[in-house]
Design a protein around this motif. Structure first.
Motif, PDB file in Angstrom:
ATOM      1  N   ARG A   1       0.670  -1.259  -0.151  1.00 38.51           N
ATOM      2  CA  ARG A   1       0.153  -0.090  -0.082  1.00 38.51           C
ATOM      3  C   ARG A   1       0.782   1.302  -0.137  1.00 38.51           C
ATOM      4  O   ARG A   1       1.961   1.283   0.640  1.00 38.51           O
TER       5      ARG A   1
ATOM      6  N   ASP B   1       0.328   5.551   0.491  1.00 33.49           N
ATOM      7  CA  ASP B   1      -0.554   6.703   0.799  1.00 33.49           C
ATOM      8  C   ASP B   1       0.425   8.043   0.426  1.00 33.49           C
ATOM      9  O   ASP B   1       1.338   8.297   1.124  1.00 33.49           O
TER      10      ASP B   1
ATOM     11  N   SER C   1      -6.342   8.568  -4.779  1.00 36.76           N
ATOM     12  CA  SER C   1      -5.263   8.714  -3.923  1.00 36.76           C
ATOM     13  C   SER C   1      -4.723   7.661  -3.509  1.00 36.76           C
ATOM     14  O   SER C   1      -3.504   7.532  -4.126  1.00 36.76           O
ATOM     15  N   VAL C   2      -4.973   6.567  -2.633  1.00 33.43           N
ATOM     16  CA  VAL C   2      -4.217   5.324  -2.066  1.00 33.43           C
ATOM     17  C   VAL C   2      -4.023   4.646  -3.445  1.00 33.43           C
ATOM     18  O   VAL C   2      -4.883   4.562  -3.936  1.00 33.43           O
TER      19      VAL C   2
END
Lengths: 116, 114
Positions: free
Chosen positions: A22, A24, A73-74
């Motif tokens: 992931r 961010d 976004s993410v």
């Protein structure tokens, strides 16, 4: 404000497992990049998003690699059926500017993936 | 396609000595040029960048770099190295127009001795 964050920081996977990494980005950053850094090497480009659109995926080494950024976004980088050669640090970077203009990329700390 | 060459894999300098890290690039048009530093277990931190204008650019931590178009070089310099400068240094090139991926060199590892 916070910088680019990545999770997990370390991941150990057995060969054949699927993993999800992931990223961010910095809030409001339009562009997001994924790079792969093998041991003792410089980062190499994997894929690039502008908002939710994946504009370039020419660096993905095989169809086992998949990235998405559904809401702009993410982002998640997924590797299916991991192989030992996938062991590397995966770096995410974001930048403010879209097409055109000067820009700089801000990097996260990376996720170190070890495939055993 | 762009490429970046960092000829020196590993350099050792004494604390207080001057430093120059070499970078040569291959690109047909006006490049964007960057130097990043990476400490162990850390991400990449931007030291400085060249987009246009003055060919001598100043960065953070007392670093500077000079763009020489005739030599396709963008060497990084520091007049007096500190022990905390020990790290991996990467030169990178980007395309002038558009927000596109960077191409990195293989890096130069800097060791600093007392």
């Amino acid at each position: 404000g916070a910088g680019v964050s990545q999770s997990p920081r370390y991941k150990v996977a057995k060969r054949g497992q699927d993993v999800a990494l992931r990223c961010d980005p910095i809030s409001g950053h339009v562009s997001l990049f994924w790079y792969q850094q093998a041991l003792g090497q410089g980062p190499e480009f994997l894929t690039y998003f502008q908002n939710e659109a994946q504009l370039d995926k020419s660096g993905l080494p095989s169809d086992r690699f998949f990235a998405e950024r559904p809401e702009g976004s993410v982002s998640t980088l997924k590797i299916q059926r991991t192989q030992q050669e996938d062991s590397a640090v995966y770096l995410c970077a974001s930048s403010l500017v879209g097409n055109g203009g000067a820009y700089e990329q801000y990097f996260g700390p990376g996720t170190r993936l070890t495939v055993t | 396609a762009q490429s970046v060459t960092q000829p020196d894999i590993h350099i050792t300098v004494s604390e207080g000595a001057s430093l120059e890290l070499r970078c040569n690039y291959s690109y047909g048009a006006t490049p964007y040029l960057f130097w990043y530093v990476q400490s162990p277990g850390q991400g990449l931190q931007l030291l400085l960048k060249y987009f246009s204008g003055d060919t001598l650019v100043q960065g953070i931590k007392g670093f500077e770099a000079e763009f020489k178009r005739s030599q396709s070089s963008f060497n990084l310099r520091k007049p007096s190295v500190h022990w905390s400068d020990a790290a991996e240094y990467f030169c990178a090139v980007g395309i002038y127009s558009g927000n596109t991926p960077l191409v990195f060199g293989k890096g130069t590892r800097l060791s600093v001795i007392a």
